[in-house]
Enzyme design. Structure first.
Site, mmCIF file in Angstrom:
data_model
loop_
_atom_site.group_PDB
_atom_site.id
_atom_site.type_symbol
_atom_site.label_atom_id
_atom_site.label_comp_id
_atom_site.label_asym_id
_atom_site.label_seq_id
_atom_site.Cartn_x
_atom_site.Cartn_y
_atom_site.Cartn_z
ATOM 1 N N TRP A 153 25.903 -64.960 78.997
ATOM 2 C CA TRP A 153 25.014 -64.257 79.911
ATOM 3 C C TRP A 153 25.652 -62.960 80.398
ATOM 4 O O TRP A 153 24.969 -61.938 80.544
ATOM 5 C CB TRP A 153 24.679 -65.142 81.115
ATOM 6 N N HIS A 154 26.953 -62.957 80.618
ATOM 7 C CA HIS A 154 27.618 -61.735 81.066
ATOM 8 C C HIS A 154 27.610 -60.656 79.980
ATOM 9 O O HIS A 154 27.614 -59.462 80.291
ATOM 10 C CB HIS A 154 29.062 -62.039 81.487
#
Length: 417
Positions: free
Chosen positions: A335-336
């Site tokens: 997600w990052h």
């Protein structure tokens, strides 16, 4: 429209004292109305739209159009699934709806890694808006959210204080706050908390983050790159400087968002709770970026555990939870961003949580045996507590060094003269 947006200034949220001054002036009618337990829905929406527009003014005007496209996309997905869910409940329709809701974010995250260019769909805050929309779909599937109409959806998705970087809120909690303005006494206590959050946030972001991020970190990076090699003691300086910078910068921003939310009568969740005094990694994730970690806990980890136990993929419950930890944290790493160091950061914490759980179980077993044999239990006092904090702090700092991407520069993109 494009020319108008390009002519506007580009105001980054909570970036300067001038921004705060203008924002507080704009919020005064809302504050006065809430003092009398009244809402100004149209004015509140106009203030949010105005500041969001200025956030995408000037050189970032294209992000404004990306935001508009994104909001239309999410509205279609959320309301289409709501209409379907009122009549039926097929898991594949649910999975497809979640995937379609995630698709803009996936494109934005994957394109730079695959094609080397940023997607035109990207804009500041897309990740946090995606959490909002996906949560609504999941809660509709669970039957907890049944009748969402357009304006509450629009108000929730475009809530200005938290749109760019959270904290992550949930529709039911947010909407309940909005529909039930606080009493005068409660609101006065909210104003008191708002003032404290804004003052502490300013200390964190404008003083502490400046010291660690603008003064110490560049010098430490320069020393470490000059020393070279796989690792050097100067890299430890980078590790601690970056770790503290990240905390003070992000915690400061979160405090700003919480303070402004409270002034608008919304009790946005806390995001940080003294994470560097955590005794172990599990405790750390109950204190660090709490709205994110709780979201992954509730909507990824718990669902993974439920699915694997229901299908009896693993006979051992501990194995089930360990696999869920690893998948959950790896997904958080993705997600990052789709880079090796973000993914490695997620795997690092997944493995760390598995080890943490193993030790807790092992300690219980040892104490049970020692008690049975009439032996004293393993020590659990202020000294062991302090040791746990020390170990956890340094493990976390090491993970944040990995997260920073500095090791990528040191190992793969550093060419000493």
């Amino acid at each position: 429209m494009s020319e108008l947006l390009q002519s506007l200034p580009n105001w980054q949220p909570y970036g300067t004292p001038k921004y705060f001054g203008i924002l507080i002036l704009a919020l005064l009618p809302i504050i006065i109305a809430l003092f009398f337990r009244r809402r100004l829905p149209i004015y509140e929406s106009l203030v949010s739209v105005a500041f969001i527009t200025l956030m995408f003014g000037g050189a970032k005007y294209q992000q404004f159009f990306a935001l508009l496209f994104y909001l239309v996309w999410q509205a279609i997905v959320v309301f289409a699934y709501q209409t379907y869910r009122q009549k039926a409940d097929n898991k594949w329709v649910f999975f497809f709806s979640v995937l379609i809701s995630l698709l803009p974010l996936i494109i934005v995250k994957v394109m730079p890694a695959v094609l080397g260019v940023n997607s035109l769909l990207g804009f500041l805050g897309i990740s946090y808006l995606t959490f909002r929309s996906v949560t609504m779909i999941m809660e509709m599937r669970d039957g907890e959210l049944k009748a969402v109409t357009f304006w509450p959806f629009f108000r929730f998705m475009n809530f200005m204080p938290t749109i760019s970087s959270g904290p992550i809120d949930r529709f039911r909690r947010f909407n309940e706050d909005y529909l039930n303005p606080p009493s005068r006494d409660v609101y006065l206590s909210m104003i008191e908390k708002a003032v404290w959050s804004l003052m502490l946030g300013a200390f964190y972001k404008f003083i502490m983050a400046h010291i660690f991020g603008d003064i110490l970190l560049p010098k430490a990076q320069q020393f470490a790159l000059h020393a070279g090699g796989l690792f050097n003691w100067q890299t430890l300086l980078v590790m601690y400087a970056y770790g503290f910078y990240l905390f003070f910068d992000f915690a400061g921003y979160s405090l700003f968002a919480i303070g402004i939310s409270y002034l608008m009568g919304i009790k946005t969740p806390t995001n940080f709770n003294k994470p560097f005094i955590a005794r172990d990694l599990k405790d750390f994730w109950n204190r660090w970026h709490m709205s994110l970690s709780f979201w992954f806990r509730d909507f990824v980890f718990m669902r993974l555990v439920y699915i694997m136990m229901k299908r009896k993929i693993f006979k051992n419950r501990n194995t089930t939870s360990s696999v869920a930890y690893l998948l959950n944290m790896t997904l958080m790493g993705f997600w990052h961003g789709v880079t090796w160091y973000y993914i490695a950061y997620g795997v690092f914490h997944g493995v760390g949580l598995i080890i943490n759980d193993w030790w807790v179980r092992r300690k219980k077993t040892i104490n049970k045996t020692r008690k049975k044999n009439g032996q004293p239990l393993l020590p659990d006092n202020k000294w062991t507590h302090a040791l746990g904090i020390f170990i956890t702090f340094n493990v976390v700092m090491l993970s944040l060094l990995l997260f920073s991407g500095f090791l990528d520069q040191l190992w793969f993109h550093h060419f000493p003269k």
